[in-house]
Design an enzyme around this catalytic site. Structure first.
Site, PDB file in Angstrom:
ATOM      1  CG  ASP A 301      26.544 -22.325  12.294  1.00 48.28           C
ATOM      2  OD1 ASP A 301      25.804 -22.807  11.422  1.00 48.28           O
ATOM      3  OD2 ASP A 301      26.171 -22.131  13.460  1.00 48.28           O
ATOM      4  CD1 TRP A 302      24.004 -23.591   5.746  1.00 48.90           C
ATOM      5  CD2 TRP A 302      25.515 -24.527   7.113  1.00 48.90           C
ATOM      6  NE1 TRP A 302      24.169 -24.910   5.362  1.00 48.90           N
ATOM      7  CE2 TRP A 302      25.090 -25.510   6.177  1.00 48.90           C
ATOM      8  CE3 TRP A 302      26.479 -24.896   8.053  1.00 48.90           C
ATOM      9  CZ2 TRP A 302      25.588 -26.809   6.162  1.00 48.90           C
ATOM     10  CZ3 TRP A 302      26.978 -26.199   8.050  1.00 48.90           C
ATOM     11  CH2 TRP A 302      26.533 -27.129   7.118  1.00 48.90           C
TER      12      TRP A 302
END
Length: 812
Positions: A301-302
């Protein structure tokens, strides 16, 4: 700059709370020492099993010709200011362009001429496997048409807590239902050529303290090994079985209580405790790549990567968006990027021996295998939009070609919206006879448009007008939004132009509502409850809902109508369950329609059910409780711990399983939904197929994407008749619940089959379901395998989890 680079290499090699490089587990706070899981090393090399053989072979050939710098360019993001929400580096020498990664699980985010599909929870409410596929395929087509390589969906977390902000993105509170929805969505998306990314792996069940971007407090999901396998990993396993190309690891930390053989050769509890999801070798290497034989790649995920060598060795294959924190400068060449745990630091880790280059080779091979598996090497469209603008040009460059990818998807969206609509209460007013009523009162802001336009709030971060999706990164722009007031007005006047129809969109103008309600012969009250991702706060709700009540004083709005109108229909657009005890039994409420988040065709979908063009067939994918305290778990809102501890004490007893186990009466049970017709069940038959014993390739020692090959052969067949005894044609969702032998330690019943069947009035359909070996197995923590318990199983066939019509048994 040289000093900074050397310092970062050291930090990346060790990690913030290193466990793999040093062999020292992350420490657990006092009282949580028992939550442990083992290190699983090394990361399994992709094998090309199942249908992946050709793609993996081609990927290996491609990777063999790359330099180390070029390999790193494909594993590390190139910042957040590219044309997509995520982009990798490119390989100019080979004219190989960067990969485009793009949200969301309900459409193409940040662009125009693309559809806003019903939320994931809505397609789960249809219980329709074909619609699950069709929605996935349509979304895949739109991502493909925009030039997206990797679509960041579906989302298949389990809705453990009803107030969870992102529950609406997923498929409800049961792993089997979520598994089917995930399998069909992935299959549909990838049939269109895009790489699906199933997320968020794993135990990412609330927004408070979820982590990301260098957050100080990051919660640890403490999940026992059996619960992990039977509940939370189940939908991800189905994604892998469907051939998903990518899995996104989440922000949170997680641990597993896990009985294993210690390497000193005696039974012991060992641990990799409090370990962040993207560097948890047990869940990434152990479960995903080894047990499930995942052939694709794991992306973060970012800003979920918090270390260098730890995250690489633990099994993560792609770092998005590349930098450590959103406060870091943008660096568009990953192989030279220094504000990254990977990038140039990954090159140095290979040179200094912290990471073997063979591991980097496997990372790129997995990425490229997904690329070849989806046929993206064959005339794949180039990116034709830019997430930063809908303008045609930016800085003198053509960035948005305004490619229209919607096609006929509006019709698909309308049909899913209608099929997902659940009738919770009906005293006979539904379907509404448009010739019978001459004065309508329609109340509530949720009936009308957002005064600032359907996209007036960034990432839908407000609750103005009718609610058709939640907020956050799981959203898309509405190309249009048909609100209920407009749709009802259009329909009524097309049939009965001499009708009075008054809409009051102010939620708190009780005097006006009372006046209209006292004159109307039918009233519709629209109320909602919203939620979303934690980076946006709406009405003091930081992603997760603060409560399970209606927003904008919805309860008072309902009361304002029912006080004067004895024929009030309540329509709810909510992101999850709401408590209804203050009004549900009011005799002046003649019907309740639960529409959730139906996307751009919201009003039209409602009209189809409200006036009877469609017979409702939607069923609840979670339990609606009488009281919030009836649920087995809740959001952890406050904590003074650096790592807030969230222990999944309910274990296997998620959602309806908890209510059944503790004999708690819900308001509306899992699987519930009314129809305009009636169905009867009869003639249950159960027979042994036994393929899992006799099939020549059904061998527990053989694995293929999804798990051991012997799990997916039919063990028992089940058939029964369903007769439509009512006056209207309609679809029935038949549900199969399985009761395990008492010695198995399972909840009283678990969903293990369902089928939606359209049956014309006064006709009978034969429904046939198969129970796979997987369906009748439990996870044994000692042998670390799926086993079929001995004893008598009970097969329960019904219209909901508490409306069981037929019972039968078989013995193993």
């Amino acid at each position: 700059m040289l000093f900074l680079s050397v310092l970062l290499v050291g930090l990346c090699a060790l990690g913030a709370n290193a466990d793999i490089v040093t062999g020292m587990p992350d420490p657990a706070p006092p009282g949580y020492e028992e939550w442990m899981s083992p290190l699983v090393l090394p990361a399994k090399t992709v094998s090309g099993d199942g249908p992946w053989a050709s793609a993996v072979a081609r990927a290996r050939e491609f990777v063999a010709n790359l330099t180390l710098e070029e390999k790193v360019n494909l594993t590390t993001g190139a910042g957040s200011d590219g044309r997509c929400v995520g982009v990798t580096g490119s390989i100019p020498r080979l004219n190989f362009t960067a990969f485009c990664l793009e949200d969301s699980p309900l459409g193409v985010r940040f662009t125009d001429f693309a559809s806003a599909f019903p939320a994931g929870i809505n397609v789960a409410m249809t219980w329709d496997k074909q619609m699950m596929y069709d929605r996935g395929y349509a979304m895949g087509q739109e991502h493909y048409g925009k030039g997206v390589n990797m679509a960041l969906g579906p989302m298949t977390n389990m809705g453990r807590v009803q107030a969870g902000g992102r529950n609406w993105e997923g498929f409800g509170g049961d792993p089997y239902l979520s598994g089917w929805a995930t399998y069909q969505t992935v299959s549909g998306m990838q049939a269109a050529g895009v790489i699906a990314t199933v997320k968020h792996y794993i135990g990412n069940e609330q927004e408070h303290y979820r982590g990301g971007g260098g957050a100080y407090q990051v919660y640890s999901s403490n999940i026992d090994d059996r619960t992990m396998h039977e509940v939370y990993a189940w939908p991800f396993a189905e994604a892998v079985r469907a051939g998903v190309g990518s899995v996104m690891c989440s922000y949170n930390k997680k641990v597993l209580l896990h009985l294993v053989l210690h390497w000193y050769a005696h039974p012991s509890l060992f641990r990799i405790n409090q370990t962040q999801a993207c560097q948890n070798s047990k869940t990434l290497n152990g479960i995903l790549k080894e047990e499930l034989d995942f052939q694709g790649f794991i992306m973060s995920d970012w800003t979920a990567i918090i270390s260098g060598a730890d995250s690489v060795l633990a099994g993560c294959d792609m770092n998005m968006p590349g930098f450590m924190s959103y406060s870091d400068p943008e660096e568009h060449d990953p192989d030279t990027a220094v504000y990254s745990y990977w990038g140039s630091n990954l090159i140095e880790m290979v040179y200094n021996g912290s990471v073997p280059e063979t591991r980097v080779d496997d990372m790129v091979t997995r990425i490229m295998a997904a690329y070849y598996q989806m046929g993206q090497d064959k005339n794949y469209p180039a990116v034709n939009f830019d997430v930063s603008t809908e303008n045609t040009y930016l800085g003198g460059q053509l960035v948005n070609e305004h490619v229209n990818v919607m096609g006929s998807h509006g019709q698909t969206i309308r049909e899913i919206g209608a099929a997902s609509t659940i009738v919770l209460k009906n005293t006979g007013v539904l379907p509404v006879d448009v010739t019978k009523y001459k004065h309508y009162g329609i109340f509530g802001s949720d009936a009308g448009p957002n005064p600032d336009g359907p996209n007036g709030c960034s990432d839908r971060g407000c609750d103005q007008g009718t609610l058709a999706m939640g907020w956050g990164s799981g959203t898309a722009n509405f190309p249009y939004l048909i609100d209920p007031l407009a749709a009802i007005t259009s329909f009524v006047y097309s049939k009965e132009p001499d009708t009075v129809l008054e809409g009051i969109l102010s939620d708190f103008n009780y005097a006006a509502i009372n006046q209209v309600a006292s004159q109307a012969d039918i009233c519709l009250v629209f109320a909602n409850a919203d939620s979303g991702e934690g980076y946006i706060t709406v009405d003091n709700n930081a992603g997760d809902r603060n409560n399970l009540t209606l927003w904008h004083g919805g309860e008072a709005l309902i009361n304002a109508s029912t006080t004067y109108c004895n024929n009030t229909i309540v329509v709810l657009h909510t992101s999850g369950a709401v408590t209804m005890e203050g009004w549900i039994t009011n005799e002046n409420i003649t019907a309740v329609i639960f529409a959730a988040l139906p996307g751009q065709e919201s009003g039209n979908s409602l009209v189809d059910v409200l006036f009877g063009a469609v017979t409702p067939s939607g069923k609840l994918p979670y339990t609606i409780a009488k009281e919030r305290s009836d649920y087995p778990a809740d959001v952890l809102y406050t904590s003074d711990q650096t790592t807030p501890q969230i222990t999944y004490e309910e274990a296997l007893k998620i959602d309806y399983r908890w209510f059944d186990s503790l004999n708690i009466t819900p308001r509306f049970e899992f699987g519930f939904g009314l129809s305009y017709t009636t169905f009867e069940y009869s003639e249950l038959n159960i027979w042994e197929v036994g393929l899992y014993d006799s099939y020549p390739y059904a061998n527990a020692s053989l694995v293929a994407p999804g798990g051991s090959t012997d799990l997916f052969y039919t063990a028992f067949g089940v058939s029964f008749h369903v007769t439509n005894t009512g006056p209207r044609d309609g679809a029935e969702v038949s549900q199969l619940y399985l009761g395990f032998p008492e010695s198995a330690g399972e909840p009283p019943k678990v969903l293990r089959g369902f089928e939606k069947t359209y049956i014309t009035s006064q006709n009978t359909a034969t429904v046939v379901l198969g129970l796979l070996k997987h369906d009748i197995s439990i996870w044994d923590v000692v042998s670390q395998s799926w086993v079929v318990p001995s004893g008598t199983f009970t097969v329960m066939i019904g219209a909901s989890s508490r409306d069981i019509r037929l019972n039968g048994t078989f013995t193993v």
